[in-house]
Design a protein around this motif. Structure first.
Motif, PDB file in Angstrom:
ATOM      1  N   GLN A   1       0.823  -1.207   0.000  1.00  0.00           N
ATOM      2  CA  GLN A   1       0.000   0.000   0.000  1.00  0.00           C
ATOM      3  C   GLN A   1       0.860   1.261   0.000  1.00  0.00           C
ATOM      4  OE1 GLN A   1      -1.062   2.008   3.104  1.00  0.00           O
ATOM      5  NE2 GLN A   1      -2.446   3.268   1.894  1.00  0.00           N
ATOM      6  N   GLU A   2       1.956   1.231   0.772  1.00  0.00           N
ATOM      7  CA  GLU A   2       2.891   2.380   0.791  1.00  0.00           C
ATOM      8  C   GLU A   2       3.362   2.727  -0.617  1.00  0.00           C
ATOM      9  OE1 GLU A   2       5.166   1.057   4.868  1.00  0.00           O
ATOM     10  OE2 GLU A   2       6.379   1.201   3.041  1.00  0.00           O
ATOM     11  N   ARG A   3       3.521   1.674  -1.443  1.00  0.00           N
ATOM     12  CA  ARG A   3       4.040   1.880  -2.808  1.00  0.00           C
ATOM     13  C   ARG A   3       2.935   2.079  -3.831  1.00  0.00           C
ATOM     14  NH1 ARG A   3       9.584   0.804  -3.274  1.00  0.00           N
ATOM     15  NH2 ARG A   3      10.363   0.089  -1.283  1.00  0.00           N
ATOM     16  N   GLY A   4       1.712   2.208  -3.349  1.00  0.00           N
ATOM     17  CA  GLY A   4       0.604   2.481  -4.270  1.00  0.00           C
ATOM     18  C   GLY A   4       0.256   1.310  -5.180  1.00  0.00           C
ATOM     19  N   GLN A   5       0.577   0.076  -4.745  1.00  0.00           N
ATOM     20  CA  GLN A   5       0.283  -1.095  -5.566  1.00  0.00           C
ATOM     21  C   GLN A   5      -1.179  -1.533  -5.402  1.00  0.00           C
ATOM     22  OE1 GLN A   5       2.640  -2.884  -7.609  1.00  0.00           O
ATOM     23  NE2 GLN A   5       3.804  -1.018  -7.291  1.00  0.00           N
ATOM     24  N   ALA A   6      -1.741  -2.107  -6.457  1.00  0.00           N
ATOM     25  CA  ALA A   6      -3.121  -2.600  -6.402  1.00  0.00           C
ATOM     26  C   ALA A   6      -3.142  -3.951  -5.673  1.00  0.00           C
ATOM     27  CB  ALA A   6      -3.668  -2.767  -7.812  1.00  0.00           C
ATOM     28  N   ILE A   7      -4.024  -4.064  -4.684  1.00  0.00           N
ATOM     29  CA  ILE A   7      -4.066  -5.287  -3.862  1.00  0.00           C
ATOM     30  C   ILE A   7      -5.466  -5.897  -3.924  1.00  0.00           C
ATOM     31  CG2 ILE A   7      -3.774  -6.230  -1.530  1.00  0.00           C
ATOM     32  CD1 ILE A   7      -2.198  -3.521  -0.969  1.00  0.00           C
ATOM     33  N   GLN A   8      -5.511  -7.186  -4.209  1.00  0.00           N
ATOM     34  CA  GLN A   8      -6.774  -7.931  -4.078  1.00  0.00           C
ATOM     35  C   GLN A   8      -6.597  -8.889  -2.901  1.00  0.00           C
ATOM     36  OE1 GLN A   8      -7.892 -11.655  -6.246  1.00  0.00           O
ATOM     37  NE2 GLN A   8      -9.269 -10.287  -7.364  1.00  0.00           N
ATOM     38  N   VAL A   9      -7.431  -8.774  -1.884  1.00  0.00           N
ATOM     39  CA  VAL A   9      -7.379  -9.716  -0.769  1.00  0.00           C
ATOM     40  C   VAL A   9      -8.231 -10.925  -1.137  1.00  0.00           C
ATOM     41  CG1 VAL A   9      -8.146 -10.111   1.612  1.00  0.00           C
ATOM     42  CG2 VAL A   9      -6.884  -8.047   1.049  1.00  0.00           C
ATOM     43  N   ARG A  10      -7.678 -12.117  -0.924  1.00  0.00           N
ATOM     44  CA  ARG A  10      -8.394 -13.345  -1.291  1.00  0.00           C
ATOM     45  C   ARG A  10      -8.827 -14.125  -0.055  1.00  0.00           C
ATOM     46  NH1 ARG A  10      -6.564 -16.060  -6.835  1.00  0.00           N
ATOM     47  NH2 ARG A  10      -7.581 -14.400  -8.003  1.00  0.00           N
ATOM     48  N   ILE A  11     -10.048 -14.573  -0.072  1.00  0.00           N
ATOM     49  CA  ILE A  11     -10.598 -15.354   1.047  1.00  0.00           C
ATOM     50  C   ILE A  11     -11.139 -16.657   0.461  1.00  0.00           C
ATOM     51  CG2 ILE A  11     -12.370 -15.427   2.839  1.00  0.00           C
ATOM     52  CD1 ILE A  11     -12.383 -12.333   2.777  1.00  0.00           C
ATOM     53  N   VAL A  12     -10.662 -17.783   0.952  1.00  0.00           N
ATOM     54  CA  VAL A  12     -11.175 -19.067   0.455  1.00  0.00           C
ATOM     55  C   VAL A  12     -12.258 -19.561   1.420  1.00  0.00           C
ATOM     56  CG1 VAL A  12     -10.599 -21.443  -0.200  1.00  0.00           C
ATOM     57  CG2 VAL A  12      -9.001 -19.596  -0.707  1.00  0.00           C
ATOM     58  N   LEU A  13     -13.355 -20.004   0.852  1.00  0.00           N
ATOM     59  CA  LEU A  13     -14.544 -20.299   1.654  1.00  0.00           C
ATOM     60  C   LEU A  13     -14.522 -21.740   2.169  1.00  0.00           C
ATOM     61  CD1 LEU A  13     -17.003 -18.384  -0.687  1.00  0.00           C
ATOM     62  CD2 LEU A  13     -16.039 -17.593   1.495  1.00  0.00           C
ATOM     63  N   ILE A  14     -13.719 -21.956   3.233  1.00  0.00           N
ATOM     64  CA  ILE A  14     -13.743 -23.251   3.914  1.00  0.00           C
ATOM     65  C   ILE A  14     -14.294 -23.015   5.324  1.00  0.00           C
ATOM     66  CG2 ILE A  14     -11.858 -24.200   2.533  1.00  0.00           C
ATOM     67  CD1 ILE A  14     -10.041 -23.846   5.021  1.00  0.00           C
ATOM     68  N   GLU A  15     -14.608 -24.111   5.994  1.00  0.00           N
ATOM     69  CA  GLU A  15     -15.410 -23.991   7.224  1.00  0.00           C
ATOM     70  C   GLU A  15     -14.853 -23.044   8.296  1.00  0.00           C
ATOM     71  OE1 GLU A  15     -17.564 -27.581   8.496  1.00  0.00           O
ATOM     72  OE2 GLU A  15     -16.729 -27.109  10.467  1.00  0.00           O
ATOM     73  N   PRO A  16     -13.558 -23.189   8.702  1.00  0.00           N
ATOM     74  CA  PRO A  16     -13.107 -22.297   9.785  1.00  0.00           C
ATOM     75  C   PRO A  16     -13.170 -20.827   9.384  1.00  0.00           C
ATOM     76  CG  PRO A  16     -11.317 -23.767   9.050  1.00  0.00           C
ATOM     77  CD  PRO A  16     -12.532 -24.137   8.267  1.00  0.00           C
ATOM     78  N   ILE A  17     -13.019 -20.545   8.116  1.00  0.00           N
ATOM     79  CA  ILE A  17     -13.054 -19.146   7.651  1.00  0.00           C
ATOM     80  C   ILE A  17     -14.501 -18.671   7.582  1.00  0.00           C
ATOM     81  CG2 ILE A  17     -12.475 -17.605   5.726  1.00  0.00           C
ATOM     82  CD1 ILE A  17     -10.136 -19.582   5.114  1.00  0.00           C
ATOM     83  N   LEU A  18     -15.374 -19.518   7.073  1.00  0.00           N
ATOM     84  CA  LEU A  18     -16.793 -19.135   6.990  1.00  0.00           C
ATOM     85  C   LEU A  18     -17.375 -18.866   8.376  1.00  0.00           C
ATOM     86  CD1 LEU A  18     -17.829 -21.594   4.178  1.00  0.00           C
ATOM     87  CD2 LEU A  18     -18.352 -19.151   4.145  1.00  0.00           C
ATOM     88  N   GLU A  19     -16.909 -19.642   9.357  1.00  0.00           N
ATOM     89  CA  GLU A  19     -17.447 -19.451  10.721  1.00  0.00           C
ATOM     90  C   GLU A  19     -17.183 -18.048  11.262  1.00  0.00           C
ATOM     91  OE1 GLU A  19     -15.527 -22.685  12.690  1.00  0.00           O
ATOM     92  OE2 GLU A  19     -17.247 -24.053  12.423  1.00  0.00           O
TER      93      GLU A  19
END
Ligand code: SF4
Length: 375
Positions: free
Chosen positions: A229-247
């Motif tokens: 972010q400091e360098r002004g780069q484009a960032i896509q955050v990725r979230i994989v939909l598995i059980e512990p994350i969905l909870e």
């Protein structure tokens, strides 16, 4: 990557080659490119032989109904096959830089190995040099591409040099960017247009570190994201939909909205049923329909913070109707299929479909064609 049957000239090496038409080979010839002329018959093979005898280098022939003009292929000697490393007509293109990784994610689709595979970077650069028409975007993946050190910068520079209009989608866990020296070497003076695709699996270190099976990863990834972010780069955050994350998906989206509102977008992705996901089926194999309230809530939270978001690898019938506009057709062409149940579905053209290997794993939901959903 596809492996297809092909005959090719006996002197052809196992290097990346651009497939061209006979009538174009002389006009497009350059010493930096290896050419394989797509021939129809033995008379055309003779013409190539004649050109080679007259001193035209980097030239051979290939014969295959499964190879297309503009493809970049790697011939495999003695096997009668080639690897299609780049299919010109595909929408999605990927360069694979390493199989090594510093994480061990529960749902990793490409379980890491430890050996030295630096040759993959040489191969990727070679492929970039053979591509004739600049694609809109090209993906870089691993393993963890940052483990290739300064060689990653070589790849980025090579793509920018040959294809200045091409956007690079670089999938990285971002952990090594917490090292200022590595970040500087990679980002200082970088001219290539790069979107950094960085997975974040929890709002707290316990959850993220558990999913990636690496203590300390959460802090490192956050530092990496902040450095981008400091360098002004484009960032896509990725979230994989598995059980512990969905909870705890609501907490994660809230965390992103509060702490990382600068990210370009968030991609919520169905799990690919392959690799470690098969070994961790108990947390990866689920029906997304059972999680519709959490998915809708996640979308509402991100919307509230003004964070752009999308659903990837998710068939439309795996999502509540209000989220359909956020679903994108993201599965690479060579990995993507439809189920028999999809026949006659009225939204098939805008649906991402399924991973080709879902038969050995699972589908992200019970597939129901659009007509049934409406009823
Ligand atoms: S039935 Fe098939 S094409 Fe239709 S929404 Fe479901 S997965 Fe997509």
């Amino acid at each position: 990557m596809r492996r297809v049957a092909a005959n090719f000239s006996s002197w052809t090496s196992r290097r990346a080659h651009r497939v061209v038409a006979l009538e174009n080979v002389i006009s497009s010839w350059t010493p930096e490119v290896n050419f394989l002329v797509l021939i129809q018959d033995s008379a055309e093979a003779e013409q190539i032989l004649d050109l080679v005898a007259r001193g035209v280098g980097n030239l051979g022939w290939i014969e295959s109904p499964e190879v297309e003009l503009g493809d970049v292929v790697m011939p495999i000697s003695g096997k009668g096959t080639v690897d299609v490393s780049y299919r010109c007509s595909d929408v999605h293109h990927t360069l694979f830089l390493t199989n090594r990784c510093n994480s061990n994610c529960l749902m990793c689709s490409q379980p890491p190995t430890k050996g030295d595979d630096g040759w993959l970077v040489d191969e990727a650069i070679d492929i970039v040099r053979q591509i004739e028409y600049s694609p809109e975007s090209i993906g870089i993946t691993g393993g963890e591409p940052l483990l290739t050190g300064r060689r990653l910068r070589e790849v980025l520079d090579e793509i920018h040099h040959r294809h200045p209009t091409t956007r690079i989608d670089l999938l990285t866990n971002g952990r090594l960017l917490n090292n200022r020296e590595i970040a500087t070497g990679l980002l200082d003076g970088l001219e290539a247009s790069v979107a950094w695709l960085v997975p974040l699996y929890g709002h707290a270190h316990m959850l993220h570190d558990f999913v990636v099976q690496s203590p300390g990863a959460f802090e490192q990834t956050l530092e990496g994201i902040l450095r981008l972010q400091e360098r002004g780069q484009a960032i896509q955050v990725r979230i994989v939909l598995i059980e512990p994350i969905l909870e705890r998906l609501g907490d994660l989206c809230d965390f992103i909205g509060k702490n990382l509102p600068f990210v370009h977008e968030v991609a919520l992705m169905a799990c690919e049923p392959i690799g470690f996901a098969l070994a961790n089926k108990e947390v990866c194999d689920l029906d997304l329909k059972d999680w519709w309230p959490q998915l809708a809530q996640a979308s509402r939270t991100l919307r509230r913070y003004g964070v752009r978001h999308m659903f990837m690898n998710t068939p439309l019938c795996a999502l509540p109707r209000e989220l359909w506009p956020r679903a994108v057709r993201s599965i690479s062409d060579w990995k993507q299929v439809y189920a028999t149940e999809c026949q006659g579905c009225t939204v098939k053209d805008s649906c991402s479909g399924l991973f080709a290997w879902h038969e050995r794993g699972w589908k992200p939901t019970k597939i129901r064609k659009m007509k049934e959903i409406v009823e």
